[in-house]
Design a protein around this motif. Sequence first.
Motif, mmCIF file in Angstrom:
data_model
loop_
_atom_site.group_PDB
_atom_site.id
_atom_site.type_symbol
_atom_site.label_atom_id
_atom_site.label_comp_id
_atom_site.label_asym_id
_atom_site.label_seq_id
_atom_site.Cartn_x
_atom_site.Cartn_y
_atom_site.Cartn_z
ATOM 1 N N LEU A 62 39.120 -15.230 50.452
ATOM 2 C CA LEU A 62 37.928 -16.060 50.345
ATOM 3 C C LEU A 62 37.175 -15.691 49.068
ATOM 4 O O LEU A 62 37.328 -14.584 48.552
ATOM 5 C CB LEU A 62 37.023 -15.845 51.560
ATOM 6 C CG LEU A 62 37.694 -15.977 52.935
ATOM 7 C CD1 LEU A 62 36.755 -15.495 54.024
ATOM 8 C CD2 LEU A 62 38.120 -17.408 53.189
ATOM 9 N N MET A 63 36.365 -16.623 48.579
ATOM 10 C CA MET A 63 35.535 -16.282 47.425
ATOM 11 C C MET A 63 34.669 -15.069 47.751
ATOM 12 O O MET A 63 34.399 -14.226 46.904
ATOM 13 C CB MET A 63 34.660 -17.471 47.037
ATOM 14 C CG MET A 63 35.423 -18.677 46.531
ATOM 15 S SD MET A 63 36.182 -18.444 44.917
ATOM 16 C CE MET A 63 34.782 -18.657 43.830
ATOM 17 N N CYS A 64 34.216 -14.996 48.991
ATOM 18 C CA CYS A 64 33.481 -13.855 49.521
ATOM 19 C C CYS A 64 33.624 -13.947 51.031
ATOM 20 O O CYS A 64 33.751 -15.053 51.573
ATOM 21 C CB CYS A 64 32.009 -13.912 49.106
ATOM 22 S SG CYS A 64 30.967 -12.635 49.863
ATOM 23 N N THR A 65 33.602 -12.829 51.748
ATOM 24 C CA THR A 65 33.731 -12.915 53.203
ATOM 25 C C THR A 65 32.513 -13.576 53.842
ATOM 26 O O THR A 65 32.550 -13.925 55.020
ATOM 27 C CB THR A 65 33.944 -11.516 53.820
ATOM 28 O OG1 THR A 65 33.042 -10.591 53.231
ATOM 29 C CG2 THR A 65 35.371 -11.058 53.600
ATOM 30 N N SER A 66 31.440 -13.761 53.082
ATOM 31 C CA SER A 66 30.324 -14.565 53.586
ATOM 32 C C SER A 66 30.746 -16.010 53.821
ATOM 33 O O SER A 66 30.083 -16.745 54.543
ATOM 34 C CB SER A 66 29.164 -14.536 52.591
ATOM 35 O OG SER A 66 28.645 -13.240 52.472
ATOM 36 N N ARG A 67 31.836 -16.407 53.192
ATOM 37 C CA ARG A 67 32.384 -17.766 53.372
ATOM 38 C C ARG A 67 33.005 -17.932 54.750
ATOM 39 O O ARG A 67 33.228 -19.054 55.209
ATOM 40 C CB ARG A 67 33.442 -18.005 52.283
ATOM 41 C CG ARG A 67 34.190 -19.324 52.360
ATOM 42 C CD ARG A 67 33.309 -20.461 51.907
ATOM 43 N NE ARG A 67 34.010 -21.720 51.918
ATOM 44 C CZ ARG A 67 34.015 -22.572 52.936
ATOM 45 N NH1 ARG A 67 33.380 -22.266 54.057
ATOM 46 N NH2 ARG A 67 34.655 -23.723 52.854
ATOM 47 N N LEU A 68 33.276 -16.837 55.445
ATOM 48 C CA LEU A 68 33.975 -16.855 56.732
ATOM 49 C C LEU A 68 33.143 -17.525 57.814
ATOM 50 O O LEU A 68 31.960 -17.249 57.981
ATOM 51 C CB LEU A 68 34.301 -15.416 57.138
ATOM 52 C CG LEU A 68 35.142 -15.211 58.389
ATOM 53 C CD1 LEU A 68 36.529 -15.800 58.198
ATOM 54 C CD2 LEU A 68 35.231 -13.720 58.708
ATOM 55 N N ASP A 69 33.784 -18.405 58.585
ATOM 56 C CA ASP A 69 33.133 -19.082 59.697
ATOM 57 C C ASP A 69 33.891 -18.752 60.976
ATOM 58 O O ASP A 69 35.071 -18.387 60.949
ATOM 59 C CB ASP A 69 33.141 -20.599 59.451
ATOM 60 C CG ASP A 69 32.142 -21.336 60.339
ATOM 61 O OD1 ASP A 69 31.583 -20.711 61.263
ATOM 62 O OD2 ASP A 69 31.937 -22.537 60.106
ATOM 63 N N THR A 70 33.215 -18.899 62.114
ATOM 64 C CA THR A 70 33.875 -18.638 63.393
ATOM 65 C C THR A 70 35.090 -19.535 63.584
ATOM 66 O O THR A 70 36.087 -19.114 64.177
ATOM 67 C CB THR A 70 32.899 -18.852 64.559
ATOM 68 O OG1 THR A 70 32.313 -20.157 64.446
ATOM 69 C CG2 THR A 70 31.793 -17.809 64.543
ATOM 70 N N ARG A 71 35.047 -20.741 63.047
ATOM 71 C CA ARG A 71 36.192 -21.645 63.233
ATOM 72 C C ARG A 71 37.432 -21.145 62.503
ATOM 73 O O ARG A 71 38.557 -21.411 62.918
ATOM 74 C CB ARG A 71 35.835 -23.066 62.800
ATOM 75 C CG ARG A 71 35.582 -23.263 61.325
ATOM 76 C CD ARG A 71 35.133 -24.703 61.034
ATOM 77 N NE ARG A 71 35.036 -24.970 59.619
ATOM 78 C CZ ARG A 71 33.985 -24.655 58.873
ATOM 79 N NH1 ARG A 71 32.951 -24.018 59.423
ATOM 80 N NH2 ARG A 71 33.960 -24.948 57.586
ATOM 81 N N HIS A 72 37.240 -20.418 61.407
ATOM 82 C CA HIS A 72 38.376 -19.838 60.701
ATOM 83 C C HIS A 72 39.032 -18.750 61.550
ATOM 84 O O HIS A 72 40.264 -18.671 61.652
ATOM 85 C CB HIS A 72 37.930 -19.240 59.361
ATOM 86 C CG HIS A 72 37.330 -20.241 58.422
ATOM 87 N ND1 HIS A 72 36.217 -19.967 57.658
ATOM 88 C CD2 HIS A 72 37.668 -21.531 58.145
ATOM 89 C CE1 HIS A 72 35.909 -21.023 56.935
ATOM 90 N NE2 HIS A 72 36.776 -21.985 57.208
#
Length: 697
Positions: free
Chosen positions: A597-607
């Motif tokens: 990811l560009m940053c793990t802040s990009r991570l969503d629960t759906r991922h």
Amino acid sequence: SESHSESHSKTFNTWVTSGPIKPPCTSACPVNADVQSFVTLVAQGRFKESLDAVRERCTLPGSLGRICHHPCEGECRRNDVDGAVNIRAIKRFAADICKDEPDYGPVPKTRGKKVAIIGGGPAGLTAAFDLSKDGFDVTIFEKNDACGGAIYTGVPKYRLPKDVVARDVAAIQSLGVEIKTNTAIGTDVQFDDLAKQYDAVLIAIGLSVSRGIPIPGADADGVLLALPFLKEANFNDNATVGKKVVVIGGGNVAFDVARSAKRLGAQQVNLCCLESRPEIPAFSWELDEAAEEDIAINPSWGPKEIKVVDGKVVGITFKRCTHVFDENRMFSPAYNEDELLDIEADNVVFSIGQGADMNGFTGTSLEVDGRGRIKWNPATFQTNLPNVFACGEVVTGPGAAVAAMRNAHDAATSIETFLTTGKIEPVTVLKPAPIGKLPDFTTLKITRKDKNDISVMDPAERLKSFVEAEGGFELQTAVYEAQRCMNCGRGATMARPEDCAACLSCVRVCPYGAPYISEARVAGFSWESCQACGICASVCPGLAIDIAYNDDTLINEQIDKGTSGVTVFGCQYAVPTIKNPASMASPSIPGVNMVRLMCTSRLDTRHLLRAVENGADGIAVLACPDEECRHRKGVNWAEIRTNEVKKVLEATGIGAGRIAFMGAPGGPEAFGRMMGEFKAKLDELGPNPVSKVLAVD
């Protein structure tokens, strides 16, 4: 390109002008290189891919990684934070570390058309690269014993070792380009014959003739010209020079001459130029390094007379130059003949300009103007002969090698159009619009990471020989420096405005103040502020936001590769696994699927849930501590998302132990140990009960 619907150069120009803005490094680069991509690839440990990305526009990466004046760095937005990314050094690193990797290999010549290129310098080589990749049969005719032009014969070895040039040329030759060296036009092959035998001819001979000034004494023994002097210094190990040398000129070539003279044994070197100190056209670092090498720089002096005794130079007299340009900035020097400067000299070297060697075109069908220059159309690159084109310094005048390369890219486009359609069309060069300046508020929020400078040999040591004076980056330094890139212009976009509820979620969570709500009650984003952390996309309830180069489609494609084993989510820099060159590649870990990811802040629960549904036996989330992350978020969103999914997995009986939040591993070896420990725990839990693999079995 099998279909050949567009030329290589046109395809790249389409990329340059696609999208609303580009990073300022790309906009400032004369060839509009995709700087951001090749820097990011080094940051990820993908060195060969980075080198390939560089070569698409900067076709001589090893050479330009040493001598380019890097205007990209002057426009880097990180200058407002802690110093520009060292782009030139990263380019050099990619070329150097991949020097033993295989080159392209021949491209099928599917066009049935032949192109002759006269001159194998930066312009000719660049055009050969484009046209060969487009499927044309390309032959370069080079009068010297090797290609490279001025960077081969003129740039001193202490700045650019000749084996580096040879590697760059070999990569282009590997495409299937035929190179005929020691072949002079008018002597070994006739121009008119080439124009008849080839479907197109490109003249890219550069400026290889040094000019002098017809002042008294200019024909004396000991008076030299810059380019022959530099060629002698480059290729004659027994070259010598007098103890006292005077160089006339203020350009970069003049400084190359002066600094080479020192290395050849001159004890006293004076450089004299018409320009005042602030007007000296050479790059500022040339002046600084010349001063370190005890070269005397004498601004505002013009040559009056060379003093001669028994036919040999003994000195030179200068007159004070009161101004170089008139009120219209036209070259119009004026002098005070009463103020003179006498300097003793064993050699005087003129470095005051260059011209083209047009001898091979005398008496041919090629038209030249009254000053002996090629007549050409700068919009189409065409000469008076329909199938003959010209590019580079022979028509544009002197400049940087990278500027000649840009000119050659566009000339190749014109030739491709002519050979494909039979028509000549103006080549429109569109400059990409750069992203704006960093707002002060955003600058204060960006994590500081000190810039790495290249090492330079001590002046006393570097004067002892022509050994390369500048050093390159080590692997870890290059990766660190590349990770300083802020990914300008790769941030948030309102991909689905119809799904935006103007709920202000993005506005509340952004650390940089990038989101705003427009009058139409739809979120928008200031790309000047956006740092591509992705927090806004992960909190958007309408899933209306994408992160450029890291949208859900790309993320899901990576997730779907993991149907068992461990799926690992991490920042693109979390584990800089060395993927290439192959000789240095980090060992892969079986059963681990990386989702970058560009940053793990990009991570969503759906991922995370998608990975579970795909059958991953375990999920690991890697995230830097906030104080080490490139984004000062204040909240560790990746950990919050991980904990949310833990609750779901526990409630459904799949098991909270299948997902783990981990810190940044610190390297491939630490990552391997971390994964080994996690997989041991997963073995106790057994396979994921919703595994697609089990369902198929």
